[in-house]
Enzyme design. Structure first.
Site, PDB file in Angstrom:
ATOM      1  N   ASN A  27       0.818  -1.209   0.000  1.00 43.85           N
ATOM      2  CA  ASN A  27       0.000   0.000   0.000  1.00 43.85           C
ATOM      3  C   ASN A  27       0.858   1.269   0.000  1.00 43.85           C
ATOM      4  O   ASN A  27       2.025   1.224  -0.393  1.00 43.85           O
ATOM      5  CB  ASN A  27      -1.007  -0.019   1.162  1.00 43.85           C
ATOM      6  CG  ASN A  27      -2.363   0.535   0.748  1.00 43.85           C
ATOM      7  OD1 ASN A  27      -2.453   1.676   0.306  1.00 43.85           O
ATOM      8  ND2 ASN A  27      -3.395  -0.260   0.884  1.00 43.85           N
ATOM      9  N   ARG A  28       0.281   2.378   0.465  1.00 43.26           N
ATOM     10  CA  ARG A  28       0.910   3.683   0.247  1.00 43.26           C
ATOM     11  C   ARG A  28       1.590   4.247   1.493  1.00 43.26           C
ATOM     12  O   ARG A  28       1.097   4.083   2.604  1.00 43.26           O
ATOM     13  CB  ARG A  28      -0.147   4.689  -0.248  1.00 43.26           C
ATOM     14  CG  ARG A  28      -0.668   4.359  -1.633  1.00 43.26           C
ATOM     15  CD  ARG A  28      -1.905   5.183  -1.996  1.00 43.26           C
ATOM     16  NE  ARG A  28      -2.353   4.845  -3.348  1.00 43.26           N
ATOM     17  CZ  ARG A  28      -3.144   3.805  -3.639  1.00 43.26           C
ATOM     18  NH1 ARG A  28      -3.575   2.995  -2.664  1.00 43.26           N
ATOM     19  NH2 ARG A  28      -3.490   3.554  -4.885  1.00 43.26           N
ATOM     20  N   HIS A  41       3.469   0.075  -2.684  1.00 40.37           N
ATOM     21  CA  HIS A  41       3.849  -1.338  -2.832  1.00 40.37           C
ATOM     22  C   HIS A  41       5.353  -1.556  -2.996  1.00 40.37           C
ATOM     23  O   HIS A  41       5.780  -2.390  -3.806  1.00 40.37           O
ATOM     24  CB  HIS A  41       3.109  -1.960  -4.016  1.00 40.37           C
ATOM     25  CG  HIS A  41       1.626  -2.084  -3.828  1.00 40.37           C
ATOM     26  ND1 HIS A  41       1.037  -2.290  -2.586  1.00 40.37           N
ATOM     27  CD2 HIS A  41       0.601  -2.037  -4.727  1.00 40.37           C
ATOM     28  CE1 HIS A  41      -0.286  -2.371  -2.750  1.00 40.37           C
ATOM     29  NE2 HIS A  41      -0.569  -2.220  -4.022  1.00 40.37           N
ATOM     30  N   HIS A  55      -1.117  -9.661  -3.972  1.00 35.76           N
ATOM     31  CA  HIS A  55      -2.000  -8.754  -4.712  1.00 35.76           C
ATOM     32  C   HIS A  55      -2.754  -9.476  -5.835  1.00 35.76           C
ATOM     33  O   HIS A  55      -2.882  -8.945  -6.940  1.00 35.76           O
ATOM     34  CB  HIS A  55      -1.170  -7.598  -5.285  1.00 35.76           C
ATOM     35  CG  HIS A  55      -1.938  -6.330  -5.483  1.00 35.76           C
ATOM     36  ND1 HIS A  55      -3.161  -6.290  -6.132  1.00 35.76           N
ATOM     37  CD2 HIS A  55      -1.665  -5.056  -5.130  1.00 35.76           C
ATOM     38  CE1 HIS A  55      -3.590  -5.036  -6.170  1.00 35.76           C
ATOM     39  NE2 HIS A  55      -2.699  -4.269  -5.569  1.00 35.76           N
ATOM     40  N   ALA A  56      -3.253 -10.684  -5.555  1.00 33.20           N
ATOM     41  CA  ALA A  56      -4.022 -11.405  -6.580  1.00 33.20           C
ATOM     42  C   ALA A  56      -5.347 -10.698  -6.863  1.00 33.20           C
ATOM     43  O   ALA A  56      -5.995 -10.175  -5.958  1.00 33.20           O
ATOM     44  CB  ALA A  56      -4.277 -12.840  -6.145  1.00 33.20           C
ATOM     45  N   TYR A  57      -5.708 -10.689  -8.141  1.00 37.11           N
ATOM     46  CA  TYR A  57      -6.993 -10.154  -8.599  1.00 37.11           C
ATOM     47  C   TYR A  57      -7.911 -11.341  -8.900  1.00 37.11           C
ATOM     48  O   TYR A  57      -7.604 -12.163  -9.768  1.00 37.11           O
ATOM     49  CB  TYR A  57      -6.809  -9.361  -9.891  1.00 37.11           C
ATOM     50  CG  TYR A  57      -6.156  -8.008  -9.755  1.00 37.11           C
ATOM     51  CD1 TYR A  57      -6.872  -6.843 -10.019  1.00 37.11           C
ATOM     52  CD2 TYR A  57      -4.817  -7.888  -9.402  1.00 37.11           C
ATOM     53  CE1 TYR A  57      -6.269  -5.592  -9.936  1.00 37.11           C
ATOM     54  CE2 TYR A  57      -4.204  -6.642  -9.313  1.00 37.11           C
ATOM     55  CZ  TYR A  57      -4.939  -5.503  -9.579  1.00 37.11           C
ATOM     56  OH  TYR A  57      -4.338  -4.265  -9.497  1.00 37.11           O
ATOM     57  N   ASP A  86     -11.396   1.042  -2.697  1.00 38.81           N
ATOM     58  CA  ASP A  86      -9.939   0.921  -2.611  1.00 38.81           C
ATOM     59  C   ASP A  86      -9.563   1.406  -1.209  1.00 38.81           C
ATOM     60  O   ASP A  86      -8.932   2.444  -1.040  1.00 38.81           O
ATOM     61  CB  ASP A  86      -9.239   1.735  -3.697  1.00 38.81           C
ATOM     62  CG  ASP A  86      -7.746   1.411  -3.803  1.00 38.81           C
ATOM     63  OD1 ASP A  86      -7.282   0.517  -3.060  1.00 38.81           O
ATOM     64  OD2 ASP A  86      -7.054   2.039  -4.618  1.00 38.81           O
ATOM     65  N   GLN A 110      -7.211  -4.640   2.607  1.00 37.26           N
ATOM     66  CA  GLN A 110      -7.548  -3.672   1.563  1.00 37.26           C
ATOM     67  C   GLN A 110      -8.519  -4.339   0.601  1.00 37.26           C
ATOM     68  O   GLN A 110      -8.202  -5.361  -0.010  1.00 37.26           O
ATOM     69  CB  GLN A 110      -6.289  -3.233   0.807  1.00 37.26           C
ATOM     70  CG  GLN A 110      -6.530  -2.095  -0.192  1.00 37.26           C
ATOM     71  CD  GLN A 110      -6.452  -0.721   0.442  1.00 37.26           C
ATOM     72  OE1 GLN A 110      -6.189  -0.594   1.639  1.00 37.26           O
ATOM     73  NE2 GLN A 110      -6.659   0.315  -0.347  1.00 37.26           N
ATOM     74  N   GLU A 144      -6.497  -7.713   0.090  1.00 35.39           N
ATOM     75  CA  GLU A 144      -5.091  -7.737   0.475  1.00 35.39           C
ATOM     76  C   GLU A 144      -4.964  -7.583   1.990  1.00 35.39           C
ATOM     77  O   GLU A 144      -5.217  -6.504   2.527  1.00 35.39           O
ATOM     78  CB  GLU A 144      -4.348  -6.604  -0.235  1.00 35.39           C
ATOM     79  CG  GLU A 144      -4.481  -6.618  -1.748  1.00 35.39           C
ATOM     80  CD  GLU A 144      -4.298  -5.227  -2.343  1.00 35.39           C
ATOM     81  OE1 GLU A 144      -3.189  -4.676  -2.210  1.00 35.39           O
ATOM     82  OE2 GLU A 144      -5.266  -4.690  -2.924  1.00 35.39           O
TER      83      GLU A 144
END
Length: 344
Positions: free
Chosen positions: A83-84, A109, A178-180, A245, A281, A309
């Site tokens: 993340n940020r 990330h 970070h799987a979608y 998000d 997340q 996440e």
């Protein structure tokens, strides 16, 4: 009974350091998962629907080339800090550290070349694979030599991801995958018919650069109340949300607990997320825009996948009232997330 197979997947381009990329195929009677030594990437994950039909439910690419070009962290382990981090900046023991800015004014990330873009050293286990790397002192601006182990194990319907790390200097760390996902099968146009619930009483509001404001807000009476299952498309419409998000705040407990559940009623596929982390997340693929060609030449439009996440809270290194994100020499970072696939 889980079988583990390793095979060659390709070679990194010379300008990215070369090196062989391997693929590890973990297979039980109900789940098959393919993991790359590049970025510990989950490149495919096949699971059964209620009729016993297998489909691949994660976004990604058929070949290594897709993963070596710019993409939104498909399937990868991200770090040192998921993340940020605001302005890519933090202070430790009176010293200021500046990270690479790769997300507007912020660091995301792990920076320009995070854990998702490097080759890891694999070790085959009876029911999985363990990856190791040493992130050297100063890599992407972070302090300390950081030894990191990421272990994937498959038991029946359950994929466990364990993260361990040790450092030579105090450093922030928060690792996630970070799987979608799209439980209808990757390449399905959207996830609006998925039902989701997240066991969180509060979430983190963010500013226009997606950095938490510092407030820990109650979900009660808002579009962020996902404690009871909601159908995603209808829910976004009802609350006029462009998507999610956001970090959802989980109860801090030592033992693993169920934190999120997704169900796709048309196929009956369900996915549960269990973790020991303090945050998750929830991201609905808002930045996917159809420009990337994925597996089978399929494009991935907006909202064609979701991510869950498990993580520490974003920008925790700059927010003392957030859960502790610092790892000190002599300590071990140890976190596990379990993904359980079933049918309803």
């Amino acid at each position: 009974m889980t079988t583990v197979r390793r095979e060659a997947f390709g070679r990194m381009p010379a300008e990215q350091g070369g090196g062989e990329v391997e693929k590890f195929v973990l297979q039980s009677d109900s789940v098959k998962v393919e993991i790359l030594s590049l970025g510990c990437i989950i490149a495919a994950l096949e699971t059964k629907d209620r009729d016993g039909k297998f489909s691949d439910v994660v976004l990604g690419f058929d070949t290594l080339e897709g993963y070596t070009k710019k993409h939104p962290f498909f399937g990868a382990v991200v770090g040192r800090v998921a993340n940020r981090i605001a302005k890519g900046r933090f202070t430790l023991d009176g010293k200021e550290y500046q990270l690479f800015l790769n997300n507007g004014p912020n660091s995301l990330h792990g920076g320009a070349k995070g854990f998702d873009k490097v080759l890891w050293s694999p070790q085959v286990l009876p029911n999985g694979v363990r990856f190791f790397r040493l992130s050297p002192d100063g890599e992407e601006g972070y302090p300390g030599d950081l030894k990191v182990w990421v272990t994937y194990t498959l038991n029946g319907r359950q994929l466990a991801i364990n993260y361990r790390a040790q450092t030579s200097k105090t450093t922030p760390i928060s690792l996630t995958n970070h799987a979608y996902f799209n439980l209808a099968g990757q390449g399905s146009p959207d996830v609006y018919d998925h039902e989701i619930s997240i066991e969180a009483d509060s979430y983190l509001p963010v500013d226009d650069t997606k950095i938490p404001t510092g407030e820990v807000a109650a979900v009660q009476g808002t579009g962020f109340d996902l404690r009871q299952p909601v159908e995603l498309g209808k829910h976004l419409q009802k609350f006029q949300l462009d998507g999610f998000d956001h970090n959802f705040c989980l109860q801090e407990v030592q033992s693993p607990r169920l934190v999120a559940r997704v169900c796709h009623p048309p196929t009956g596929r369900t996915m549960e997320v269990h973790t020991t982390q303090p945050g998750i997340q929830f991201y609905t693929g808002n930045n996917l825009d159809g420009s990337l060609k994925g597996k089978g030449g399929i494009t991935y439009p907006k909202h064609s996948a979701f991510c869950l996440e498990t993580q520490n809270w974003p920008d925790a290194v700059n927010k003392p009232h957030f859960p502790n994100v610092l790892l000190h020499p002599g300590e071990e970072y140890n976190s596990t997330t379990w993904l359980v696939f079933n049918t309803a």
